[in-house]
Design a protein around this motif. Structure first.
Motif, PDB file in Angstrom:
ATOM      1  N   GLY A 122      -2.420  -0.632   1.813  1.00 26.57           N
ATOM      2  CA  GLY A 122      -2.743   0.684   1.304  1.00 26.57           C
ATOM      3  C   GLY A 122      -4.244   0.901   1.320  1.00 26.57           C
ATOM      4  O   GLY A 122      -5.013   0.017   1.708  1.00 26.57           O
ATOM      5  N   GLN A 123      -4.665   2.067   0.861  1.00 25.27           N
ATOM      6  CA  GLN A 123      -6.074   2.429   0.911  1.00 25.27           C
ATOM      7  C   GLN A 123      -6.836   1.950  -0.321  1.00 25.27           C
ATOM      8  O   GLN A 123      -8.067   1.971  -0.330  1.00 25.27           O
ATOM      9  CB  GLN A 123      -6.228   3.950   1.056  1.00 25.27           C
ATOM     10  N   GLY A 124      -6.114   1.533  -1.334  1.00 33.15           N
ATOM     11  CA  GLY A 124      -6.743   1.012  -2.535  1.00 33.15           C
ATOM     12  C   GLY A 124      -6.889   2.044  -3.634  1.00 33.15           C
ATOM     13  O   GLY A 124      -6.954   3.247  -3.391  1.00 33.15           O
ATOM     14  N   THR A 125      -6.925   1.549  -4.863  1.00 31.75           N
ATOM     15  CA  THR A 125      -7.154   2.401  -6.026  1.00 31.75           C
ATOM     16  C   THR A 125      -8.130   1.683  -6.958  1.00 31.75           C
ATOM     17  O   THR A 125      -8.015   0.481  -7.184  1.00 31.75           O
ATOM     18  CB  THR A 125      -5.836   2.746  -6.744  1.00 31.75           C
ATOM     19  N   GLN A 126      -9.084   2.434  -7.481  1.00 28.45           N
ATOM     20  CA  GLN A 126     -10.144   1.830  -8.291  1.00 28.45           C
ATOM     21  C   GLN A 126      -9.659   1.625  -9.725  1.00 28.45           C
ATOM     22  O   GLN A 126      -9.105   2.544 -10.339  1.00 28.45           O
ATOM     23  CB  GLN A 126     -11.381   2.733  -8.297  1.00 28.45           C
ATOM     24  N   VAL A 127      -9.898   0.436 -10.227  1.00 25.96           N
ATOM     25  CA  VAL A 127      -9.656   0.118 -11.639  1.00 25.96           C
ATOM     26  C   VAL A 127     -10.986  -0.294 -12.244  1.00 25.96           C
ATOM     27  O   VAL A 127     -11.633  -1.221 -11.747  1.00 25.96           O
ATOM     28  CB  VAL A 127      -8.623  -1.001 -11.797  1.00 25.96           C
ATOM     29  N   THR A 128     -11.375   0.400 -13.294  1.00 25.85           N
ATOM     30  CA  THR A 128     -12.623   0.092 -13.983  1.00 25.85           C
ATOM     31  C   THR A 128     -12.329  -0.168 -15.452  1.00 25.85           C
ATOM     32  O   THR A 128     -11.724   0.683 -16.125  1.00 25.85           O
ATOM     33  CB  THR A 128     -13.625   1.242 -13.851  1.00 25.85           C
ATOM     34  N   VAL A 129     -12.712  -1.340 -15.913  1.00 29.84           N
ATOM     35  CA  VAL A 129     -12.497  -1.725 -17.310  1.00 29.84           C
ATOM     36  C   VAL A 129     -13.867  -1.778 -17.983  1.00 29.84           C
ATOM     37  O   VAL A 129     -14.682  -2.651 -17.689  1.00 29.84           O
ATOM     38  CB  VAL A 129     -11.779  -3.073 -17.425  1.00 29.84           C
ATOM     39  N   SER A 130     -14.090  -0.832 -18.874  1.00 32.76           N
ATOM     40  CA  SER A 130     -15.408  -0.723 -19.498  1.00 32.76           C
ATOM     41  C   SER A 130     -15.294   0.049 -20.792  1.00 32.76           C
ATOM     42  O   SER A 130     -14.473   0.955 -20.925  1.00 32.76           O
ATOM     43  CB  SER A 130     -16.372  -0.010 -18.552  1.00 32.76           C
TER      44      SER A 130
END
Length: 131
Positions: A122-130
């Motif tokens: 797939g093209q990817g999905t951003q996960v940001t933990v902050s």
């Protein structure tokens, strides 16, 4: 055209949860092993979790064991990654991938979630933990 499309990424606070989805089109996932991978800035892509076509085998990276769960719904042609107790170090672009397994057993490399073994991405999905 074989296609995998991820969704469900976003910004979450430490300790929070997200569920990533990966919808397949152009082929059915029934005979495919599936995997979730991630790549953080400046780091190599790493295997997070993989599952055999039957669902009978799963593998998790040590860093996510007990927090992440991979699953599949072949009727919906979709795979999922439930991510709980998220940490800042989980921040990355998450990709789903598939490889044709058919009725054969996974090779050792495939079972260990080696990215090079997987054919469709797939093209990817951003996960940001902050906070």
């Amino acid at each position: 055209q074989l296609q995998l499309v991820e969704s469900g990424g976003g910004l979450v606070q430490p300790g929070g949860s997200l569920r990533l989805s990966c919808a397949a089109s152009g082929f059915t996932l029934d005979y495919y092993a599936i995997g979730w991978f991630r790549q953080a800035p400046g780091k190599e892509r790493e295997g997070v979790s993989c599952m055999s076509s039957s669902g009978g085998y799963t593998n998790y990276a040590d860093s996510v064991k007990g927090r992440f769960t991979i699953s599949r719904d072949n009727a919906k042609n979709t795979v999922y990654l439930q991510m709980n107790s998220l940490k800042p170090e989980d921040t990355a672009v998450y990709y789903c991938a598939a490889l044709f397994q058919g009725g054969t057993a996974l090779t050792a490399a495939q079972a260990l979630c080696i990215a090079d073994e997987y054919d469709y991405w797939g093209q990817g999905t951003q996960v940001t933990v902050s906070s």
